[in-house]
Scaffold this active site. Structure first.
Site, PDB file in Angstrom:
ATOM      1  N   GLU A 265       0.645  -1.282   0.200  1.00 10.18           N
ATOM      2  CA  GLU A 265       0.035   0.065  -0.062  1.00 10.18           C
ATOM      3  C   GLU A 265       0.893   1.306   0.024  1.00 10.18           C
ATOM      4  O   GLU A 265       1.767   1.331   0.807  1.00 10.18           O
ATOM      5  CB  GLU A 265      -1.026   0.033   1.232  1.00 10.18           C
ATOM      6  CG  GLU A 265      -1.692   1.399   1.370  1.00 10.18           C
ATOM      7  CD  GLU A 265      -2.710   1.160   2.719  1.00 10.18           C
ATOM      8  OE1 GLU A 265      -2.810   2.166   3.114  1.00 10.18           O
ATOM      9  OE2 GLU A 265      -3.108   0.088   2.914  1.00 10.18           O
TER      10      GLU A 265
ATOM     11  N   GLU B 250      -2.430  11.202   3.167  1.00 15.31           N
ATOM     12  CA  GLU B 250      -3.425  10.997   4.672  1.00 15.31           C
ATOM     13  C   GLU B 250      -3.483  12.210   5.158  1.00 15.31           C
ATOM     14  O   GLU B 250      -2.603  12.503   5.467  1.00 15.31           O
ATOM     15  CB  GLU B 250      -3.143   9.912   5.347  1.00 15.31           C
ATOM     16  CG  GLU B 250      -3.575   8.299   4.336  1.00 15.31           C
ATOM     17  CD  GLU B 250      -3.366   7.300   5.200  1.00 15.31           C
ATOM     18  OE1 GLU B 250      -4.636   6.811   5.576  1.00 15.31           O
ATOM     19  OE2 GLU B 250      -2.278   6.888   5.451  1.00 15.31           O
TER      20      GLU B 250
END
Length: 502
Positions: free
Chosen positions: A382, A387
């Site tokens: 990932e 974020e």
């Protein structure tokens, strides 16, 4: 030598080779100074000084406008009026009683061409203006321009452009080797090719409305130019599409950006500029759907193709989290992904976005290994390009998760950095992924670099295809760690573009 390089080489060769045996090569950048390079120095537009400055800067071209006085002198001026005098009904002797603001007299076409011929690197992009007096006078102007160019033996330098199609046809009639570009933006590449017009020089908004314009023009052997491009984001839009030329009032900054893109030598392989309206393009985006918590105890239900949660409008994609009951959840949102539509191994991924504000929001721009169904998470790999959690304002995080390095073990490779005005300004979030390392960037600056340790797939699974995801979660183990402020909803992440280079 790639096809585009060959095409431009042939274009310049034809441009100069058919007018004489003397070798001449123009600059290889894409920047045409609009009415000369005048803005940064405060020079008069269309002045000899602005031409000289464009040449000094090293622009591939300098554009200027030609009109005809009452006594048929060809002068350089954009507007039909000069210092309150109508050019077409005023003799040149009267016009030059009022100099330009730098003291120059209103220049003639001869003045301009003679100055331009003192060098051999900058083209003279000659716009023949339509005549307010009608077609007959416009065609006479075209004829006199061609005669003047021929008299001064300036054909090597000159590219003719006009909004008047009949003017270009007249120039072609008078000079079969002239290089011609049409400005008005209303004719197809097929029509231009059929009429022996060499290129299209359209307003940038025309070319942005249909992303196939440039590719189709090149398919038909046409030169492409966009005017007048001053915003750096619009410049970048055309640079990544390998347009031949950009006409601009800001040649200084355009030359810098052109050099950057030329140095990187990567090609745009996939993008969404969101220049449409409605739901996200189904050819590019699918949806993860459901309210199962998504492994993080998130509180939203991700909907499928619902404009309440995913909507393209005014050139921007909005992914909106709302306080709304849906099935087993009290919030709705959207999670878009390219899986099954576009997946990549290596590349530079750039996303320009503005983030939602508020405690309880958790927007993310990220990638997952497309073998997740067989390998499972985190073995699939990932890449969290960006974020952000609302309770930690002005902060973003870049991270990778692998079998060896992941947040469950607390071993993830990650970095948190400050971001200025994430809720009111767009920023470019990017990752540059190669076989040897992964660089995370904010607005072009690397803030985290993760090397490939060349151990096992547990440390580096990033040699297989991954797909992109965009979403706004609500709450969850991280996003909801300090509760949820329900007053912030609806909360949207706005995305200006997504671009992938390889």
């Amino acid at each position: 030598m790639n096809q585009q390089t060959i095409f431009l080489f042939l274009f310049f060769s034809v441009l100069i080779g058919t007018h004489g045996s003397q070798a001449q090569s123009f600059h290889t950048n894409k920047i045409v100074a609009h009415r000369g390079a005048w803005k940064s120095q405060g020079l008069p537009q269309n002045s000899i000084a602005s031409l000289q400055n464009a040449i000094k800067l090293g622009c591939v071209g300098s554009e200027f406008d030609v009109r005809m006085t009452k006594d048929e002198v060809l002068v350089i001026n954009h507007d039909a009026h000069y210092e309150g005098m109508d050019i077409e009904t005023t003799d040149y002797a009267d016009l030059i009683t009022k100099p330009l603001k730098n003291g120059e007299p209103l220049p003639t076409l001869e003045d301009y061409l003679k100055e331009g011929k003192k060098q051999s690197k900058t083209m003279l992009v000659t716009e023949i203006k339509p005549s307010p007096a009608g077609k007959k006078r416009a065609l006479l102007l075209a004829e006199k321009v061609v005669q003047t160019v021929r008299k001064l033996k300036a054909q090597k330098w000159v590219v003719y452009i006009s909004f008047d199609y009949d003017i270009l046809k007249k120039v072609r009639e008078l000079d079969k080797n002239a290089k011609l570009q049409y400005l008005n933006g209303n004719l197809s590449a097929e029509q231009l090719q059929a009429d022996n017009i060499d290129g299209l020089d359209y307003h940038f908004s025309v070319l942005q409305k249909d992303e196939q314009w440039i590719a189709n023009a090149k398919k038909h052997g046409l030169v492409t130019n966009a005017w007048t491009v001053n915003d750096t984001l619009v410049m970048d839009y055309f640079f990544v599409r390998n347009i031949d030329f950009i006409t601009t009032d800001e040649p200084e900054k355009a030359l810098v950006r052109d050099a950057r893109f030329a140095k990187e030598k990567r090609k745009l392989v996939w993008s969404d500029e969101f220049n449409y309206a409605g739901l996200p393009d189904p050819a590019k985006w699918g949806y993860d759907v459901g309210g199962k918590g998504w492994g993080n105890n998130e509180l939203q239900y991700y909907t499928h193709a619902d404009t309440n949660n995913a909507l393209v409008k005014n050139g921007v994609l909005s992914i909106t989290a709302r306080k709304a009951k849906f099935e087993n959840r009290d919030y709705t949102s959207a999670r878009l992904l390219t899986k099954g539509k576009a997946e990549w191994t290596y590349g530079r991924f750039e996303i320009r976005a503005k983030l939602p504000k508020g405690r309880g929001t958790w927007p993310a721009i990220w990638m997952l290994g497309s073998n997740i169904e067989t390998a499972g998470w985190p073995k699939c790999g990932e890449i969290d390009i960006m974020e952000h959690v609302g309770y930690d304002p002005d902060t973003l995080v870049g991270t990778i998760h692998t079998q060896s390095y992941n947040h469950v073990k607390g071993t993830q490779k990650s970095k948190k950095i400050f971001i200025k005005n994430p809720y009111t300004e767009f920023h470019v979030f990017a990752v540059d992924w190669t076989p040897d390392k992964m660089d995370f960037l904010l607005d072009g600056n690397v803030y985290l670099s993760i090397p490939n340790e060349h151990k096992t797939v547990d440390e580096w699974p990033f040699d297989k295809p991954e797909h992109l995801l965009l979403n706004v979660a609500v709450g969850g183990n991280w996003g909801g760690a300090k509760g949820i402020d329900e007053s912030v909803f609806p909360a949207a992440m706005q995305v200006d573009y997504v671009r992938v280079f390889q």
